[in-house]
Motif scaffolding. Structure first.
Motif, PDB file in Angstrom:
ATOM      1  N   ALA A 173     -18.834   3.817 -16.525  1.00 33.89           N
ATOM      2  CA  ALA A 173     -19.886   3.423 -17.134  1.00 33.89           C
ATOM      3  C   ALA A 173     -19.851   4.806 -17.792  1.00 33.89           C
ATOM      4  CB  ALA A 173     -20.971   2.763 -16.349  1.00 33.89           C
ATOM      5  N   GLY A 174     -19.811   5.706 -17.798  1.00 37.68           N
ATOM      6  CA  GLY A 174     -20.058   7.213 -18.154  1.00 37.68           C
ATOM      7  C   GLY A 174     -19.175   6.697 -19.891  1.00 37.68           C
ATOM      8  N   ARG A 175     -18.381   6.000 -20.408  1.00 35.61           N
ATOM      9  CA  ARG A 175     -17.672   5.667 -21.739  1.00 35.61           C
ATOM     10  C   ARG A 175     -16.956   4.673 -21.550  1.00 35.61           C
ATOM     11  NH1 ARG A 175     -12.468   8.205 -20.604  1.00 35.61           N
ATOM     12  NH2 ARG A 175     -12.139   8.973 -18.801  1.00 35.61           N
ATOM     13  N   GLY A 176     -16.539   4.493 -22.612  1.00 40.70           N
ATOM     14  CA  GLY A 176     -15.685   3.514 -23.055  1.00 40.70           C
ATOM     15  C   GLY A 176     -16.425   1.626 -23.145  1.00 40.70           C
ATOM     16  N   MET A 177     -16.012   1.033 -22.469  1.00 40.90           N
ATOM     17  CA  MET A 177     -16.315  -0.311 -21.519  1.00 40.90           C
ATOM     18  C   MET A 177     -17.581  -0.703 -21.191  1.00 40.90           C
ATOM     19  SD  MET A 177     -13.803  -3.587 -21.153  1.00 40.90           S
ATOM     20  CE  MET A 177     -12.389  -3.185 -22.677  1.00 40.90           C
ATOM     21  N   GLY A 178     -17.241   0.949 -19.821  1.00 40.08           N
ATOM     22  CA  GLY A 178     -18.615   0.159 -19.030  1.00 40.08           C
ATOM     23  C   GLY A 178     -19.833   0.699 -19.600  1.00 40.08           C
ATOM     24  N   THR A 179     -20.065   1.408 -20.794  1.00 42.09           N
ATOM     25  CA  THR A 179     -21.558   2.281 -21.257  1.00 42.09           C
ATOM     26  C   THR A 179     -21.966   0.656 -22.205  1.00 42.09           C
ATOM     27  OG1 THR A 179     -20.201   4.492 -21.290  1.00 42.09           O
ATOM     28  CG2 THR A 179     -21.988   3.849 -23.000  1.00 42.09           C
ATOM     29  N   ASP A 180     -20.799   0.057 -22.240  1.00 36.50           N
ATOM     30  CA  ASP A 180     -20.974  -1.118 -23.512  1.00 36.50           C
ATOM     31  C   ASP A 180     -21.482  -2.444 -22.641  1.00 36.50           C
ATOM     32  OD1 ASP A 180     -20.269  -0.745 -26.379  1.00 36.50           O
ATOM     33  OD2 ASP A 180     -18.670  -0.202 -25.482  1.00 36.50           O
ATOM     34  N   ILE A 181     -21.062  -2.306 -21.331  1.00 34.37           N
ATOM     35  CA  ILE A 181     -21.222  -3.610 -20.477  1.00 34.37           C
ATOM     36  C   ILE A 181     -22.388  -3.309 -20.007  1.00 34.37           C
ATOM     37  CG2 ILE A 181     -20.874  -4.625 -18.137  1.00 34.37           C
ATOM     38  CD1 ILE A 181     -17.650  -4.108 -18.929  1.00 34.37           C
ATOM     39  N   ALA A 182     -22.475  -2.123 -19.842  1.00 36.55           N
ATOM     40  CA  ALA A 182     -24.206  -1.680 -19.612  1.00 36.55           C
ATOM     41  C   ALA A 182     -25.306  -1.674 -19.908  1.00 36.55           C
ATOM     42  CB  ALA A 182     -24.025  -0.278 -18.444  1.00 36.55           C
ATOM     43  N   LYS A 183     -25.137  -1.170 -21.417  1.00 40.71           N
ATOM     44  CA  LYS A 183     -26.023  -1.540 -22.491  1.00 40.71           C
ATOM     45  C   LYS A 183     -26.538  -2.771 -22.605  1.00 40.71           C
ATOM     46  CE  LYS A 183     -25.056   2.899 -24.594  1.00 40.71           C
ATOM     47  NZ  LYS A 183     -24.789   3.274 -26.395  1.00 40.71           N
ATOM     48  N   ALA A 184     -25.333  -3.423 -22.754  1.00 42.13           N
ATOM     49  CA  ALA A 184     -24.967  -5.392 -22.730  1.00 42.13           C
ATOM     50  C   ALA A 184     -26.381  -6.303 -22.118  1.00 42.13           C
ATOM     51  CB  ALA A 184     -23.863  -5.922 -23.015  1.00 42.13           C
ATOM     52  N   ALA A 185     -26.106  -5.132 -20.610  1.00 40.77           N
ATOM     53  CA  ALA A 185     -26.931  -5.999 -19.177  1.00 40.77           C
ATOM     54  C   ALA A 185     -28.424  -5.718 -19.672  1.00 40.77           C
ATOM     55  CB  ALA A 185     -25.922  -5.794 -18.242  1.00 40.77           C
ATOM     56  N   LEU A 186     -28.377  -4.715 -19.845  1.00 41.59           N
ATOM     57  CA  LEU A 186     -30.150  -3.821 -20.009  1.00 41.59           C
ATOM     58  C   LEU A 186     -31.133  -4.686 -21.210  1.00 41.59           C
ATOM     59  CD1 LEU A 186     -29.288  -0.031 -19.181  1.00 41.59           C
ATOM     60  CD2 LEU A 186     -30.474  -1.379 -17.775  1.00 41.59           C
ATOM     61  N   ALA A 187     -29.540  -5.064 -22.122  1.00 43.12           N
ATOM     62  CA  ALA A 187     -30.303  -5.290 -23.678  1.00 43.12           C
ATOM     63  C   ALA A 187     -30.639  -6.722 -23.269  1.00 43.12           C
ATOM     64  CB  ALA A 187     -29.311  -5.595 -24.315  1.00 43.12           C
ATOM     65  N   HIS A 202     -26.417   9.543 -19.417  1.00 41.00           N
ATOM     66  CA  HIS A 202     -27.030  10.133 -20.974  1.00 41.00           C
ATOM     67  C   HIS A 202     -26.003   9.174 -22.173  1.00 41.00           C
ATOM     68  CE1 HIS A 202     -27.073  12.922 -24.870  1.00 41.00           C
ATOM     69  NE2 HIS A 202     -25.581  12.679 -24.426  1.00 41.00           N
ATOM     70  N   ALA A 203     -24.955   8.616 -21.525  1.00 42.85           N
ATOM     71  CA  ALA A 203     -24.074   7.259 -22.802  1.00 42.85           C
ATOM     72  C   ALA A 203     -25.152   6.150 -22.355  1.00 42.85           C
ATOM     73  CB  ALA A 203     -22.668   7.718 -21.916  1.00 42.85           C
ATOM     74  N   ILE A 204     -25.278   6.290 -21.772  1.00 41.60           N
ATOM     75  CA  ILE A 204     -26.458   4.651 -21.446  1.00 41.60           C
ATOM     76  C   ILE A 204     -27.748   4.595 -22.652  1.00 41.60           C
ATOM     77  CG2 ILE A 204     -27.317   2.824 -20.204  1.00 41.60           C
ATOM     78  CD1 ILE A 204     -24.664   3.352 -18.478  1.00 41.60           C
ATOM     79  N   GLY A 205     -28.554   5.920 -21.966  1.00 39.95           N
ATOM     80  CA  GLY A 205     -29.849   6.106 -22.786  1.00 39.95           C
ATOM     81  C   GLY A 205     -30.537   6.143 -21.918  1.00 39.95           C
ATOM     82  N   GLU A 206     -32.398   6.560 -21.607  1.00 43.32           N
ATOM     83  CA  GLU A 206     -33.091   6.159 -20.230  1.00 43.32           C
ATOM     84  C   GLU A 206     -33.540   4.657 -20.408  1.00 43.32           C
ATOM     85  OE1 GLU A 206     -35.567   7.249 -17.765  1.00 43.32           O
ATOM     86  OE2 GLU A 206     -34.050   8.836 -19.179  1.00 43.32           O
ATOM     87  N   ASN A 207     -33.119   4.501 -19.501  1.00 42.07           N
ATOM     88  CA  ASN A 207     -34.147   2.319 -19.622  1.00 42.07           C
ATOM     89  C   ASN A 207     -34.439   3.063 -18.044  1.00 42.07           C
ATOM     90  OD1 ASN A 207     -34.659  -0.386 -18.753  1.00 42.07           O
ATOM     91  ND2 ASN A 207     -33.099  -0.494 -20.712  1.00 42.07           N
ATOM     92  N   GLU A 208     -35.775   1.911 -17.078  1.00 42.41           N
ATOM     93  CA  GLU A 208     -36.597   2.001 -16.460  1.00 42.41           C
ATOM     94  C   GLU A 208     -35.997   1.342 -15.317  1.00 42.41           C
ATOM     95  OE1 GLU A 208     -38.755   3.512 -14.912  1.00 42.41           O
ATOM     96  OE2 GLU A 208     -38.934   4.872 -16.375  1.00 42.41           O
ATOM     97  N   ALA A 209     -34.444   0.335 -15.951  1.00 39.27           N
ATOM     98  CA  ALA A 209     -33.971  -1.085 -14.780  1.00 39.27           C
ATOM     99  C   ALA A 209     -32.200   0.012 -14.661  1.00 39.27           C
ATOM    100  CB  ALA A 209     -33.929  -1.626 -15.571  1.00 39.27           C
ATOM    101  N   LEU A 210     -32.405   0.865 -15.393  1.00 41.13           N
ATOM    102  CA  LEU A 210     -30.779   2.100 -14.771  1.00 41.13           C
ATOM    103  C   LEU A 210     -31.242   2.765 -13.727  1.00 41.13           C
ATOM    104  CD1 LEU A 210     -28.066   3.141 -15.649  1.00 41.13           C
ATOM    105  CD2 LEU A 210     -28.950   4.190 -17.502  1.00 41.13           C
ATOM    106  N   LEU A 211     -30.323   2.902 -12.874  1.00 39.82           N
ATOM    107  CA  LEU A 211     -29.046   3.695 -12.057  1.00 39.82           C
ATOM    108  C   LEU A 211     -28.739   4.474 -11.749  1.00 39.82           C
ATOM    109  CD1 LEU A 211     -30.705   5.319  -9.420  1.00 39.82           C
ATOM    110  CD2 LEU A 211     -29.449   2.899  -7.836  1.00 39.82           C
ATOM    111  N   ALA A 212     -28.209   5.688 -12.428  1.00 41.56           N
ATOM    112  CA  ALA A 212     -26.568   6.180 -12.498  1.00 41.56           C
ATOM    113  C   ALA A 212     -26.838   6.924 -11.719  1.00 41.56           C
ATOM    114  CB  ALA A 212     -27.248   7.804 -13.537  1.00 41.56           C
ATOM    115  N   VAL A 213     -25.464   6.820 -10.734  1.00 41.90           N
ATOM    116  CA  VAL A 213     -25.017   6.850  -9.257  1.00 41.90           C
ATOM    117  C   VAL A 213     -23.482   7.708  -9.193  1.00 41.90           C
ATOM    118  CG1 VAL A 213     -24.179   6.160  -6.529  1.00 41.90           C
ATOM    119  CG2 VAL A 213     -26.112   4.873  -8.258  1.00 41.90           C
ATOM    120  N   LYS A 214     -23.308   8.754  -8.720  1.00 41.28           N
ATOM    121  CA  LYS A 214     -22.327   9.496  -8.182  1.00 41.28           C
ATOM    122  C   LYS A 214     -20.842   8.581  -8.522  1.00 41.28           C
ATOM    123  CE  LYS A 214     -20.493  13.276  -7.036  1.00 41.28           C
ATOM    124  NZ  LYS A 214     -19.304  13.713  -8.145  1.00 41.28           N
ATOM    125  N   LEU A 215     -19.775   8.767  -7.422  1.00 41.49           N
ATOM    126  CA  LEU A 215     -18.756   7.226  -7.076  1.00 41.49           C
ATOM    127  C   LEU A 215     -17.328   7.668  -7.946  1.00 41.49           C
ATOM    128  CD1 LEU A 215     -18.292   5.750  -5.691  1.00 41.49           C
ATOM    129  CD2 LEU A 215     -18.194   3.863  -7.277  1.00 41.49           C
TER     130      LEU A 215
END
Length: 292
Positions: free
Chosen positions: A25-39, A56-69
């Motif tokens: 989800a850090g770039r490309g299609m994964g970022t777009d999918i994450a933003k769409a779901a949050l929206a 950073h790629a997705i933007g600050e959001n209380e409903a977002l959890l960024a996890v190392k994987l």
């Protein structure tokens, strides 16, 4: 509170929300999918090798959890799934999106690079899905979306490693579907055509070194053509992300979704090719049984 190590351990009120778990989800299609779901009001667990870059790629959001994987690491997949459950209490939609591209003619791709392709784009989704399935089974619900490719429907030159991984993931997901359907879990394969993502950038694509003269001219032509295509692909990944949000709401999502007009065209031509191949030697093919 978007980083894994910032968790308070308190599960949030998820009334009316779905929890999306997205790899790569850090770039490309994964970022777009994450933003769409949050929206649309969902919660998102967005994963990548660098969670700070993901956030950073997705933007600050209380409903977002960024996890190392790293999807090639089964233990890391289990830890990321657990982090999602610890934060949100459940997972409703798993999106296997992380990927890369080892391109080149089969004789010139090293065995190590060929295996690396399989590890990421075939075993990666399997690792994450294996970690998530106990959660989805316990819920008796969930959707597993796997981003495949038109290269998983029809192979082509310069695609041996990539197509092998995508054909493999197609067979795996299609076979998994009836195994987990009794638990209320659905699967959906997505076969994008050419989308304006970062797949053809140096960060995602690795070209095999040209070492065999017989392939040299075709290698140069192909690499030049593909590099010139980067950033000019017709598909809009944001529109694909919105389409996936819509499809995920269906009671029965499709087993396969042809993403893009070029993908629809390839599905049509591939279906005709298979029918033509079945008909080409139908009598011979149909008379191979033991004599009575």
């Amino acid at each position: 509170m978007s980083q894994q190590n910032d968790q308070t351990g308190q599960k949030e009120d998820m009334t009316g929300k779905k929890v999306w778990f997205i790899t790569g989800a850090g770039r490309g299609m994964g970022t777009d999918i994450a933003k769409a779901a949050l929206a649309v009001g969902h919660a998102v667990v967005a994963t990548g090798r660098n969670p700070e870059k993901v956030a950073h790629a997705i933007g600050e959001n209380e409903a977002l959890l960024a996890v190392k994987l790293d999807v090639t690491d089964p233990a890391a997949a289990e830890a990321a799934i657990q982090a999602a459950v610890d934060r949100f209490g459940r997972i409703d939609v798993l999106v296997n999106n992380a990927g890369n591209f080892y391109a080149g003619f089969f004789e010139e791709i090293t065995p190590e690079d060929f295996r690396a392709q399989i590890e990421t784009t075939m075993f990666g989704p399997m690792n994450v899905t294996r970690a998530a399935l106990p959660v989805l089974r316990a819920q008796r619900s969930g959707l597993v979306i796997t981003i495949s490719s038109t290269a998983g429907i029809a192979g082509g030159e310069f695609l041996t490693a990539y197509a092998a991984s995508k054909f493999g993931i197609e067979g795996w997901a299609e076979s998994l579907a009836p195994e987990i359907a009794p638990f209320g879990i659905r699967t959906m394969l997505v076969e994008p055509g050419f989308f304006r993502t970062e797949l053809l950038t140096p960060e995602s694509t690795r070209y095999a070194e040209s070492t065999i003269g017989d392939y040299a001219q075709r290698t140069e032509q192909t690499v030049t053509s593909w590099k010139s295509m980067n950033g000019l692909q017709g598909g809009d990944p944001a529109k694909l992300a919105d389409a996936l949000i819509r499809l995920a709401e269906l009671e029965q999502p499709p087993l396969r979704f042809a993403a893009g007009a070029d993908a629809v065209g390839l599905f049509d031509s591939r279906a005709k090719e298979l029918q033509d191949q079945a008909n080409a030697h139908r009598e011979l093919s149909s008379n191979l049984a033991h004599d009575a």
